[in-house]
Motif scaffolding. Structure first.
Motif, PDB file in Angstrom:
ATOM      1  N   ASN A 193      53.017  18.420  41.546  1.00  0.00           N
ATOM      2  CA  ASN A 193      53.958  17.315  41.723  1.00  0.00           C
ATOM      3  C   ASN A 193      53.754  16.597  43.049  1.00  0.00           C
ATOM      4  OD1 ASN A 193      55.441  17.175  39.344  1.00  0.00           O
ATOM      5  ND2 ASN A 193      56.913  18.726  39.982  1.00  0.00           N
ATOM      6  N   THR A 194      53.436  17.351  44.091  1.00  0.00           N
ATOM      7  CA  THR A 194      53.281  16.753  45.419  1.00  0.00           C
ATOM      8  C   THR A 194      51.904  16.158  45.645  1.00  0.00           C
ATOM      9  OG1 THR A 194      52.710  18.942  46.303  1.00  0.00           O
ATOM     10  CG2 THR A 194      55.019  18.259  46.447  1.00  0.00           C
ATOM     11  N   GLY A 195      51.009  16.269  44.671  1.00  0.00           N
ATOM     12  CA  GLY A 195      49.681  15.696  44.815  1.00  0.00           C
ATOM     13  C   GLY A 195      48.713  16.543  45.605  1.00  0.00           C
ATOM     14  N   ALA A 196      49.066  17.821  45.853  1.00  0.00           N
ATOM     15  CA  ALA A 196      48.174  18.684  46.621  1.00  0.00           C
ATOM     16  C   ALA A 196      46.966  19.114  45.807  1.00  0.00           C
ATOM     17  CB  ALA A 196      48.932  19.916  47.118  1.00  0.00           C
ATOM     18  N   VAL A 197      47.134  19.238  44.494  1.00  0.00           N
ATOM     19  CA  VAL A 197      46.029  19.669  43.630  1.00  0.00           C
ATOM     20  C   VAL A 197      46.020  18.830  42.359  1.00  0.00           C
ATOM     21  CG1 VAL A 197      46.076  22.053  44.482  1.00  0.00           C
ATOM     22  CG2 VAL A 197      47.442  21.426  42.477  1.00  0.00           C
ATOM     23  N   THR A 198      44.886  18.842  41.684  1.00  0.00           N
ATOM     24  CA  THR A 198      44.786  18.289  40.337  1.00  0.00           C
ATOM     25  C   THR A 198      44.600  19.452  39.367  1.00  0.00           C
ATOM     26  OG1 THR A 198      42.389  17.988  40.556  1.00  0.00           O
ATOM     27  CG2 THR A 198      43.803  16.115  41.129  1.00  0.00           C
ATOM     28  N   ALA A 199      45.008  19.250  38.121  1.00  0.00           N
ATOM     29  CA  ALA A 199      45.092  20.359  37.166  1.00  0.00           C
ATOM     30  C   ALA A 199      43.744  21.016  36.910  1.00  0.00           C
ATOM     31  CB  ALA A 199      45.706  19.854  35.858  1.00  0.00           C
ATOM     32  N   SER A 200      42.720  20.238  36.608  1.00  0.00           N
ATOM     33  CA  SER A 200      41.426  20.812  36.236  1.00  0.00           C
ATOM     34  C   SER A 200      40.751  21.501  37.419  1.00  0.00           C
ATOM     35  CB  SER A 200      40.514  19.723  35.661  1.00  0.00           C
ATOM     36  OG  SER A 200      40.350  18.663  36.595  1.00  0.00           O
ATOM     37  N   ASN A 201      40.759  20.877  38.593  1.00  0.00           N
ATOM     38  CA  ASN A 201      40.130  21.473  39.765  1.00  0.00           C
ATOM     39  C   ASN A 201      40.831  22.762  40.173  1.00  0.00           C
ATOM     40  OD1 ASN A 201      40.020  21.727  42.948  1.00  0.00           O
ATOM     41  ND2 ASN A 201      38.209  20.572  42.341  1.00  0.00           N
ATOM     42  N   PHE A 202      42.145  22.782  40.083  1.00  0.00           N
ATOM     43  CA  PHE A 202      42.931  23.968  40.427  1.00  0.00           C
ATOM     44  C   PHE A 202      42.547  25.146  39.538  1.00  0.00           C
ATOM     45  CE2 PHE A 202      46.779  26.586  40.074  1.00  0.00           C
ATOM     46  CZ  PHE A 202      47.106  26.785  41.400  1.00  0.00           C
ATOM     47  N   SER A 203      42.493  24.910  38.226  1.00  0.00           N
ATOM     48  CA  SER A 203      42.196  25.991  37.285  1.00  0.00           C
ATOM     49  C   SER A 203      40.754  26.479  37.407  1.00  0.00           C
ATOM     50  CB  SER A 203      42.469  25.535  35.849  1.00  0.00           C
ATOM     51  OG  SER A 203      43.846  25.254  35.670  1.00  0.00           O
ATOM     52  N   MET A 204      39.821  25.568  37.578  1.00  0.00           N
ATOM     53  CA  MET A 204      38.419  25.967  37.673  1.00  0.00           C
ATOM     54  C   MET A 204      38.164  26.804  38.922  1.00  0.00           C
ATOM     55  SD  MET A 204      36.992  25.038  34.955  1.00  0.00           S
ATOM     56  CE  MET A 204      35.316  25.448  35.438  1.00  0.00           C
ATOM     57  N   THR A 205      38.833  26.476  40.015  1.00  0.00           N
ATOM     58  CA  THR A 205      38.633  27.243  41.248  1.00  0.00           C
ATOM     59  C   THR A 205      39.220  28.647  41.141  1.00  0.00           C
ATOM     60  OG1 THR A 205      38.727  25.185  42.529  1.00  0.00           O
ATOM     61  CG2 THR A 205      39.007  27.243  43.729  1.00  0.00           C
ATOM     62  N   LEU A 206      40.373  28.775  40.487  1.00  0.00           N
ATOM     63  CA  LEU A 206      41.069  30.056  40.440  1.00  0.00           C
ATOM     64  C   LEU A 206      40.719  30.892  39.220  1.00  0.00           C
ATOM     65  CD1 LEU A 206      44.662  29.097  41.667  1.00  0.00           C
ATOM     66  CD2 LEU A 206      42.803  30.131  42.949  1.00  0.00           C
ATOM     67  N   LEU A 207      39.842  30.412  38.341  1.00  0.00           N
ATOM     68  CA  LEU A 207      39.550  31.128  37.105  1.00  0.00           C
ATOM     69  C   LEU A 207      39.006  32.533  37.368  1.00  0.00           C
ATOM     70  CD1 LEU A 207      39.289  31.205  34.038  1.00  0.00           C
ATOM     71  CD2 LEU A 207      37.040  30.131  34.263  1.00  0.00           C
ATOM     72  N   ILE A 208      37.905  32.639  38.095  1.00  0.00           N
ATOM     73  CA  ILE A 208      37.290  33.950  38.344  1.00  0.00           C
ATOM     74  C   ILE A 208      38.194  34.841  39.196  1.00  0.00           C
ATOM     75  CG2 ILE A 208      35.330  35.125  39.412  1.00  0.00           C
ATOM     76  CD1 ILE A 208      33.594  32.765  38.592  1.00  0.00           C
ATOM     77  N   ALA A 213      41.688  39.666  39.462  1.00  0.00           N
ATOM     78  CA  ALA A 213      42.969  40.225  39.900  1.00  0.00           C
ATOM     79  C   ALA A 213      43.763  40.800  38.739  1.00  0.00           C
ATOM     80  CB  ALA A 213      43.797  39.145  40.610  1.00  0.00           C
ATOM     81  N   TRP A 214      43.471  40.339  37.518  1.00  0.00           N
ATOM     82  CA  TRP A 214      44.123  40.876  36.325  1.00  0.00           C
ATOM     83  C   TRP A 214      43.330  42.042  35.726  1.00  0.00           C
ATOM     84  CZ3 TRP A 214      41.479  39.268  31.566  1.00  0.00           C
ATOM     85  CH2 TRP A 214      41.947  39.949  30.442  1.00  0.00           C
ATOM     86  N   ALA A 215      42.020  41.905  35.600  1.00  0.00           N
ATOM     87  CA  ALA A 215      41.223  42.876  34.857  1.00  0.00           C
ATOM     88  C   ALA A 215      41.083  44.214  35.590  1.00  0.00           C
ATOM     89  CB  ALA A 215      39.839  42.294  34.573  1.00  0.00           C
ATOM     90  N   ILE A 216      40.925  44.187  36.910  1.00  0.00           N
ATOM     91  CA  ILE A 216      40.708  45.435  37.650  1.00  0.00           C
ATOM     92  C   ILE A 216      41.923  46.359  37.576  1.00  0.00           C
ATOM     93  CG2 ILE A 216      40.346  46.385  39.972  1.00  0.00           C
ATOM     94  CD1 ILE A 216      38.495  44.028  40.525  1.00  0.00           C
ATOM     95  N   PRO A 217      43.156  45.885  37.871  1.00  0.00           N
ATOM     96  CA  PRO A 217      44.309  46.790  37.719  1.00  0.00           C
ATOM     97  C   PRO A 217      44.522  47.241  36.278  1.00  0.00           C
ATOM     98  CG  PRO A 217      44.886  44.870  39.044  1.00  0.00           C
ATOM     99  CD  PRO A 217      43.552  44.594  38.442  1.00  0.00           C
ATOM    100  N   THR A 218      44.249  46.359  35.316  1.00  0.00           N
ATOM    101  CA  THR A 218      44.421  46.730  33.907  1.00  0.00           C
ATOM    102  C   THR A 218      43.470  47.857  33.525  1.00  0.00           C
ATOM    103  OG1 THR A 218      45.077  44.454  33.384  1.00  0.00           O
ATOM    104  CG2 THR A 218      44.420  45.859  31.548  1.00  0.00           C
ATOM    105  N   TRP A 219      42.211  47.770  33.953  1.00  0.00           N
ATOM    106  CA  TRP A 219      41.245  48.820  33.665  1.00  0.00           C
ATOM    107  C   TRP A 219      41.664  50.143  34.311  1.00  0.00           C
ATOM    108  CZ3 TRP A 219      37.674  51.372  37.014  1.00  0.00           C
ATOM    109  CH2 TRP A 219      36.762  52.189  36.335  1.00  0.00           C
ATOM    110  N   LEU A 220      42.156  50.089  35.542  1.00  0.00           N
ATOM    111  CA  LEU A 220      42.594  51.306  36.229  1.00  0.00           C
ATOM    112  C   LEU A 220      43.836  51.901  35.572  1.00  0.00           C
ATOM    113  CD1 LEU A 220      42.035  50.194  39.929  1.00  0.00           C
ATOM    114  CD2 LEU A 220      40.641  51.778  38.597  1.00  0.00           C
ATOM    115  N   LEU A 221      44.758  51.055  35.116  1.00  0.00           N
ATOM    116  CA  LEU A 221      45.938  51.564  34.411  1.00  0.00           C
ATOM    117  C   LEU A 221      45.544  52.222  33.097  1.00  0.00           C
ATOM    118  CD1 LEU A 221      48.495  48.652  34.960  1.00  0.00           C
ATOM    119  CD2 LEU A 221      48.727  51.000  35.798  1.00  0.00           C
ATOM    120  N   GLY A 222      44.537  51.668  32.432  1.00  0.00           N
ATOM    121  CA  GLY A 222      44.094  52.232  31.165  1.00  0.00           C
ATOM    122  C   GLY A 222      43.538  53.639  31.286  1.00  0.00           C
ATOM    123  N   ARG A 223      43.039  54.003  32.453  1.00  0.00           N
ATOM    124  CA  ARG A 223      42.476  55.338  32.649  1.00  0.00           C
ATOM    125  C   ARG A 223      43.539  56.423  32.616  1.00  0.00           C
ATOM    126  NH1 ARG A 223      38.706  55.342  37.827  1.00  0.00           N
ATOM    127  NH2 ARG A 223      38.307  57.426  36.992  1.00  0.00           N
TER     128      ARG A 223
END
Length: 466
Positions: A193-208, A213-223
């Motif tokens: 809303n404040t113009g700090a980011v654009t939708a596509s650039n924000f998502s592409m940068t934070l994808l990996i 941050a999601w997969a590593i704790p999930t794998w450890l919890l699964g053990r």
């Protein structure tokens, strides 16, 4: 008076962070801090206005005599409404998107979730539940997604120990997925809303980073899970407002609702209007479709039995009031000049975006993640793109600068470290009555490892895209 207003905000932050101990609702604390701060501000309005807005105030007077009434009118019309408008944009967006989810849920559009993840293989079910949560949270807000998926887990598993492990994985996935897009978390909506980011650039940068941050704790919890689990085969509960919609009707409503949310960034790019207007447009279309499909049932009076607990639906309303109160509270502190002073101290003694990100993450682990992100993002305004040529630090505060993404990532993912740091985690604690210390011992180290690996990945992505 500046010190008093700042002290009110700091005390409110302490009460928000200790909500589980004091049992004082943080939405009430935020609203009280916001209203009291502006009342105190306007009592000393002349001093603040002459220091921060002297030129604009003189133009507003246009030769008239400066009186206490005149300065109050100036504050109400030229200062206060600016912060109300910014907060209202965010709250209206949340209201529209949460109403969309409510309509979809009432029509059984999420009934496919339980059959999709039902299996006796524990790790397969963990990854199915977690991946589905991650995907849905990227499109809906993380609190609503957590509520939906916790109900699914509760209907599948009868053992409490298994439910809290799967519930912890849901919280981790919801916060990581919410941080991935500008519509998945209030922080992303605020930055958009404040113009700090654009939708596509924000998502592409934070994808990996968000996936790690999601997969590593999930794998450890699964053990820690057994090889197989016992599934509770519970029938779907009756809902008085449910319909006899067939599969294609429910899928059409789901397409209109979720597909409409995906279209909101495009709507904003084309029209340059506030994103909440696009959300209201999607809501109106879905509402019309809902009335067409359910016109026979509108005069039928039946009791409504919802699968989402009332306490979590009430939590959604609390979140909107919390966002409104907090944005007003931070806004009045910004108007006193204290935020600008703190920004200068950070520039002088820290002068490093990544260090500030780690600090924000530490604060967010005990304080609410939106409160943390709003506080750190309010330190700076979006700089002109001409700052790119003045060094990496200056370029970090331009549109799509790395500072905004680091703050969004660190504040959201740090909410996984301690469950009290996010509304999703608080929902889990309340629904399954999990002791905070159990979460600290069993989930916090895993979430912290995932958070730092994701932050390192974000640094690599930022280096190659600079």
């Amino acid at each position: 008076m500046t010190l008093i207003i700042v002290a009110i905000l700091l005390v409110s932050f302490v009460l928000i962070a200790t909500e589980q101990l004091t049992n004082i609702n943080k939405a009430a604390v935020a609203m009280f801090a916001g209203t009291l701060g502006w009342v105190l501000y306007i009592c000393y309005g002349t001093d603040f206005v002459m220091r921060e807005h002297q030129g604009d105030y003189v133009d507003f007077l246009n030769g008239a005599v400066a009186t206490s009434t005149a300065v109050k009118h100036y504050i109400a019309q030229n200062i206060f409404l600016k912060y109300v408008g910014t907060a209202a944009e965010l709250v209206l967006f949340l209201l529209a998107t949460m109403t969309i989810v409510e309509i979809l849920n009432n029509n059984g559009c999420f009934d496919f979730l339980t059959p999709m993840v039902r299996t006796r293989k524990s790790r397969r079910m963990l990854w199915s539940v977690s991946a589905l949560t991650f995907f849905i949270s990227a499109n809906l807000d993380n609190l609503t997604t957590t509520a939906l998926m916790l109900v699914v887990v509760h209907n599948l598993l009868s053992g409490r120990r298994l439910r809290i492990i799967y519930g912890s994985a849901v919280v981790v996935a919801a916060n990581a997925g919410g941080a991935l897009t500008v519509i998945g978390d209030p922080t992303g909506v605020f930055l958009w809303n404040t113009g700090a980011v654009t939708a596509s650039n924000f998502s592409m940068t934070l994808l990996i980073p968000c996936i790690l941050a999601w997969a590593i704790p999930t794998w450890l919890l699964g053990r820690s899970l057994p090889e197989r689990v016992d599934i509770a085969w519970k029938p779907l509960p009756y809902r008085g407002d449910d319909t006899n919609l067939n599969v294609w009707q429910r899928m059409l409503m789901l397409f209109v609702g979720i597909g409409g949310l995906w279209f909101i960034p495009t709507f904003h790019n084309i029209t340059k209007l506030s994103p909440f207007l696009g959300a209201l447009c999607v809501l109106s279309v879905l509402w019309i479709v809902n009335e067409i499909f359910n016109h026979r049932l509108f005069n039928v009076e039946k009791m409504i039995e919802r699968r989402i607990p009332r306490v979590l639906q009430y939590g959604v309303l609390q979140m909107m009031l919390f966002v409104m109160g907090l944005m007003l509270a931070v806004g009045v502190v910004e108007e006193t000049g204290a935020v600008r002073w703190l920004a200068r101290q950070c520039d002088m003694y820290v002068h490093n975006v990544w260090v500030m990100g780690v600090i924000a993450g530490g604060v967010s682990s005990v304080l609410d993640n939106f409160a943390t992100a709003l506080s750190f993002c309010s330190l700076y305004h979006v700089a002109d793109d001409g700052m790119v040529g003045q060094g990496a630090y200056a370029a970090a505060f331009t549109t799509n600068g790395i500072y905004w993404k680091v703050m969004a990532y660190c504040s959201a993912i740090a909410g996984n470290v301690l469950a009290v740091g996010s509304m999703s985690g608080v929902a889990l604690l309340k629904m399954e009555r999990i002791p905070v210390m159990w979460y600290v011992r069993n989930v916090a180290p895993k979430a912290l490892l995932g958070a730092f690996v994701g932050l390192a990945a974000l640094a690599v992505v930022a280096f190659f895209t600079a």
